[in-house]
Design an enzyme around this catalytic site. Structure first.
Site, mmCIF file in Angstrom:
data_model
loop_
_atom_site.group_PDB
_atom_site.id
_atom_site.type_symbol
_atom_site.label_atom_id
_atom_site.label_comp_id
_atom_site.label_asym_id
_atom_site.label_seq_id
_atom_site.Cartn_x
_atom_site.Cartn_y
_atom_site.Cartn_z
ATOM 1 N N HIS A 190 0.827 -1.210 0.000
ATOM 2 C CA HIS A 190 0.000 0.000 0.000
ATOM 3 C C HIS A 190 0.855 1.251 0.000
ATOM 4 O O HIS A 190 2.091 1.204 0.085
ATOM 5 C CB HIS A 190 -0.952 -0.008 1.199
ATOM 6 C CG HIS A 190 -0.269 0.065 2.535
ATOM 7 N ND1 HIS A 190 0.227 1.242 3.062
ATOM 8 C CD2 HIS A 190 0.004 -0.904 3.463
ATOM 9 C CE1 HIS A 190 0.759 1.013 4.241
ATOM 10 N NE2 HIS A 190 0.653 -0.284 4.523
ATOM 11 N N SER A 264 1.448 4.172 -4.976
ATOM 12 C CA SER A 264 2.020 5.411 -4.445
ATOM 13 C C SER A 264 3.383 5.170 -3.794
ATOM 14 O O SER A 264 4.293 4.636 -4.440
ATOM 15 C CB SER A 264 1.024 6.046 -3.465
ATOM 16 O OG SER A 264 1.400 7.358 -3.134
ATOM 17 N N ASP A 411 -5.261 12.876 -10.998
ATOM 18 C CA ASP A 411 -4.507 12.809 -9.746
ATOM 19 C C ASP A 411 -3.875 14.171 -9.459
ATOM 20 O O ASP A 411 -2.996 14.627 -10.189
ATOM 21 C CB ASP A 411 -3.424 11.727 -9.859
ATOM 22 C CG ASP A 411 -2.790 11.380 -8.513
ATOM 23 O OD1 ASP A 411 -2.787 12.251 -7.629
ATOM 24 O OD2 ASP A 411 -2.311 10.246 -8.366
ATOM 25 N N HIS A 439 -5.923 9.828 -7.369
ATOM 26 C CA HIS A 439 -4.906 9.052 -6.658
ATOM 27 C C HIS A 439 -5.484 7.807 -5.986
ATOM 28 O O HIS A 439 -4.787 6.789 -5.863
ATOM 29 C CB HIS A 439 -4.236 9.938 -5.604
ATOM 30 C CG HIS A 439 -2.956 9.386 -5.071
ATOM 31 N ND1 HIS A 439 -1.827 9.272 -5.832
ATOM 32 C CD2 HIS A 439 -2.628 8.905 -3.834
ATOM 33 C CE1 HIS A 439 -0.848 8.758 -5.100
ATOM 34 N NE2 HIS A 439 -1.313 8.518 -3.893
#
Length: 462
Positions: A190, A264, A411, A439
């Protein structure tokens, strides 16, 4: 005529944004100084010791410090009990000039001061906050230093935030139900202030039965986030994050061949793992990677800091990023309000929505400590400015795995140019820019499509 009017309005809007931002961030600079004093007093009263912070510009340090060369990198040894690789620490932790100082000083003088020659072997100065944290980490008993309490008074004390097993990350594992051997594995990582729920509540439930029959699926909570350990004495460097993933997934579950899917900030860890395990990684899928090529003559860490957190009040996501990056004590206050009391916020949200909306995104956003988020943000996002280029070049030149990069065209946190920059570094990378997605919604809301596309990527390398 209309075009000229729109151009004038846009210019006026930018000027107003800059003017308002200057005033707002000058006020925040003053508030940061006041909060520094408040928290020093509070820490002393509650914990019986001063907690080091990065407000001081002084980089002098007391205590025994020895620098040696190990594998081409400078290593700090403190009291022969712990070692810290200097290149793991971002200077943005302690070099964050106020908005007024930034406006008044010339960029040339800033660059020259920041790009000073590295210390010579045998003699080095390290910021006092880092030294104190290390001395607390190893439990130096000199009448002043001692291990820091974890959790701290300003952190949440619930069982989810403070797991009993502090040596490994929390790992969600999905294996074939019949216990049969698998051909390969998939590791999901993540992003910043998130958790494994970002994947386990979206993509993983939509992976087909056929794909599950051949693979184990792993989704981790990174160090300091979700249900993983949150040590108060960690500096949350890239090395620490990667080593914890190795210990908790690769070594513990005997992973031999695997795909990586990362969102990310997790993309930086994914690249580091791919470089460390070039023969084992079969595909690399990066979603909204935070890659900012540094212009010639710029100090990489400072450039990324200014780019990610431009100290503007608009758009709002830029304002939030600026508060998180530039203000150590103000961001700690936000963490106390949101993270320490996350169970109350989650309950209020459930009641307000009549229990109709799932809260897995809130779980990830709230379940972290300020120490974890602050150091991860600076040491991974900003501190990777030079490392990520080398990782991308290694993936390009030495690895044969497939590379796929996703990005939402809308984003606002990490612009789509980040993905195009990855493509320029790795020409074979396949880029997929999704219209109307940002995002988060690049995954959330299109999880079925994402799961199907990932299976196609995995099957190409069978």
């Amino acid at each position: 005529m209309a075009a000229a009017a729109r151009s004038a309005l846009a210019a006026a809007g930018r000027a107003a944004n800059e003017a308002v931002s200057l005033v707002v961030f000058m006020v925040l600079d003053v508030l940061e100084v006041l909060l520094c004093v408040v928290y020093k007093v509070a820490d002393y009263l509650v914990e019986g010791a001063w907690r080091p912070c990065y407000c001081s510009r002084s980089s002098s340090a007391s205590g025994k410090i020895v620098v040696s060369e190990r594998g081409g990198s400078k290593v700090v040894s403190m009291l022969s009990a712990t070692r810290l690789h200097l290149e793991d620490i971002s200077d943005t932790l302690y070099t964050r000039p106020s908005v007024l100082a930034s406006s008044s000083s010339s960029s040339s003088s800033s660059s020259s001061s920041l790009s000073a020659q590295p210390p010579q072997v045998g003699r080095v100065t390290v910021h006092s906050a880092i030294v104190q944290m290390l001395r607390g980490k190893i439990g130096v008993d000199d009448g002043k230093q001692r291990p820091y309490p974890s959790p701290r008074w300003s952190d949440c004390h619930c069982a989810n935030c403070n797991p009993a097993d502090t040596d490994r990350l929390f790992v969600h594992v999905e294996a074939p139900p019949d216990g049969s051997a698998t051909e390969e594995d998939v590791l999901f990582i993540h992003g910043f202030i998130s958790s494994s729920g970002f994947w386990t509540e979206t993509v993983l439930p939509n992976v087909s039965r056929e794909a599950r029959a051949r693979r184990r699926l792993f989704a981790v909570d990174l160090l300091g986030f979700g249900r993983s350990p949150k040590p108060a004495d960690s500096l949350y460097t890239l090395r620490e994050h990667v080593e914890m993933i190795e210990r908790s997934v690769i070594q513990r579950h005997a992973v031999k061949s695997f795909h990586i899917v990362a969102h990310s900030l997790g993309s930086i860890l994914a690249l580091a793992l791919a470089v460390k395990y070039p023969a084992a990684v079969k595909s690399l899928t990066l979603v909204a990677p935070p890659y900012f090529p540094v212009p010639r003559g710029e100090v990489g860490t400072q450039y990324v800091l200014r780019t990610v957190a431009p100290r503007r009040v608009w758009p709002t996501i830029a304002f939030g990023a600026s508060v998180a990056c530039w203000y150590e004590h103000l961001s700690r206050t936000v963490s106390i309000v949101l993270c320490k009391h996350h169970r109350l916020w989650e309950l209020a949200f459930r009641v307000f929505t009549l229990y109709r909306v799932r809260t897995y995104l809130m779980d990830g956003f709230f379940c972290h400590t300020h120490i974890a988020s602050w150091h991860t943000l600076h040491n991974i996002i900003c501190g990777s400015a030079g490392k990520i280029d080398k990782c991308l070049e290694t993936v390009r030149d030495d690895l044969t795995c497939d590379v796929t990069v996703y990005h939402g065209r809308d984003d606002e946190l990490l612009p789509v140019q980040c993905t195009y920059a990855v493509k320029s570094k790795i020409p074979r990378a396949q880029v997929k820019v999704i219209d109307g997605k940002d995002h988060v919604t690049i995954v959330v809301g299109r999880q079925k499509d994402m799961a199907k596309e990932l299976e196609e990527i995995w099957d190409r390398k069978r």
